[in-house]
Write an enzyme that holds these catalytic residues in place. Structure first.
Site: not given
Length: 291
Positions: A222, A63
């Protein structure tokens, strides 16, 4: 609805953490690359998370690259005794920002050593081996390297990520699998195929996880809902005066006690909204309506 979940509960070193966790991927720049747009806010989110009771944080050295690991160390080191930092290996990033396998035994050892260095740890508590869907390296070679590093003490617990039911079954025959991290949300429960490969869904492995007391950790949890599904979730959201995204997370928490959501965000306000999900108690009627 249980407020905690235990990782590797039948091992000599079980880890009990609170449901919800926090996923750090969104703390990076665009396309999960580079430094955050607002570095002070990113650091504050991590500190606020721990202050709010979050004791499970998900990261990966690819990341950024290495951005989230460095942010975690800057914000939280020295780490609280109850904090579990989970990382992932099996992939890397190219300069064109593409995601490619990095999963030979040598690659995996390099990744573990890098995570230990950047996080400032002597042992990673939980590592997910991410399968890329087009792996040239056999699963037994990849997991064999992970279990070898576990015996050496570099890894406490080994998990799998982005796995089909068949891959999880094969992994369980090779050694103890502590957790599974797959894409999972109210609207995205089964395999999502796209130009770069596929992401097995959480529903495909949930039953097997429950049978073996393996926490299932959803990523991209989400809301990604189709119109008809959004109507249902919006109806329940209005009932509780919350957002559809909060109901999506609440649905995951109620769907199975073995699910550990790790919603991520780069906004402190959005983080606090996500944390409010723990106070939403969906009724049996709500869950039936959503199903």
């Amino acid at each position: 609805m249980p407020s905690t979940i235990t990782i590797a509960q039948n091992s000599a070193h079980p880890l009990t953490v609170n449901r919800l966790g926090y996923g750090t991927m969104r703390l990076t720049g665009p396309e999960i690359w580079g430094e955050p747009a607002n570095r002070p806010e990113a650091l504050q989110i991590l500190r606020t998370a721990v202050e709010s009771g979050v004791n499970f944080i998900d990261t990966a050295d690819y990341y950024g690259e290495d951005v989230t690991n460095r942010l975690i160390r800057e914000a939280l080191y020295p780490y609280r005794n109850d904090l579990v930092i989970c990382t992932k290996v099996g992939a890397t990033r190219r300069p064109d920002k593409s995601w490619v396998p990095f999963n030979t035994p040598e690659n995996l050892r390099t990744s573990i050593e890098n995570n230990l260095r950047t996080l400032g740890q002597e042992q990673v508590q939980l590592v997910h081996l991410r399968l890329m869907g087009h792996d040239a390296v056999p699963l037994d070679e990849q997991l064999g390297a992970m279990f070898e590093m576990q015996r050496e003490g570099k890894i406490l617990h080994v998990g799998l990520s982005n796995v089909t039911r068949e891959e999880l079954e094969a992994g369980l025959k090779l050694g103890p699998i502590a957790t599974v991290e797959n894409m999972f949300s109210y609207a995205q429960r089964t395999t999502l195929s796209h130009a770069h490969g596929h992401n097995p869904g959480g529903e495909e492995v949930l039953e097997l996880c429950e049978q073996h007391n393996i926490p299932l950790i959803p990523f991209f949890s989400l809301l990604h809902a189709l119109p008809k599904q959004l109507d249902k979730i919006a109806e329940v959201a209005r009932k509780y005066n919350v957002t559809p995204a909060q109901i999506n997370l609440a649905w995951l928490l109620h769907h199975s006690p073995w699910i550990l959501p790790i919603p991520g965000t780069s906004s402190l306000a959005h983080f606090r909204e996500n944390m409010g999900t723990k106070d939403i108690q969906l009724s049996a009627e709500d869950m039936a309506n959503l199903e």
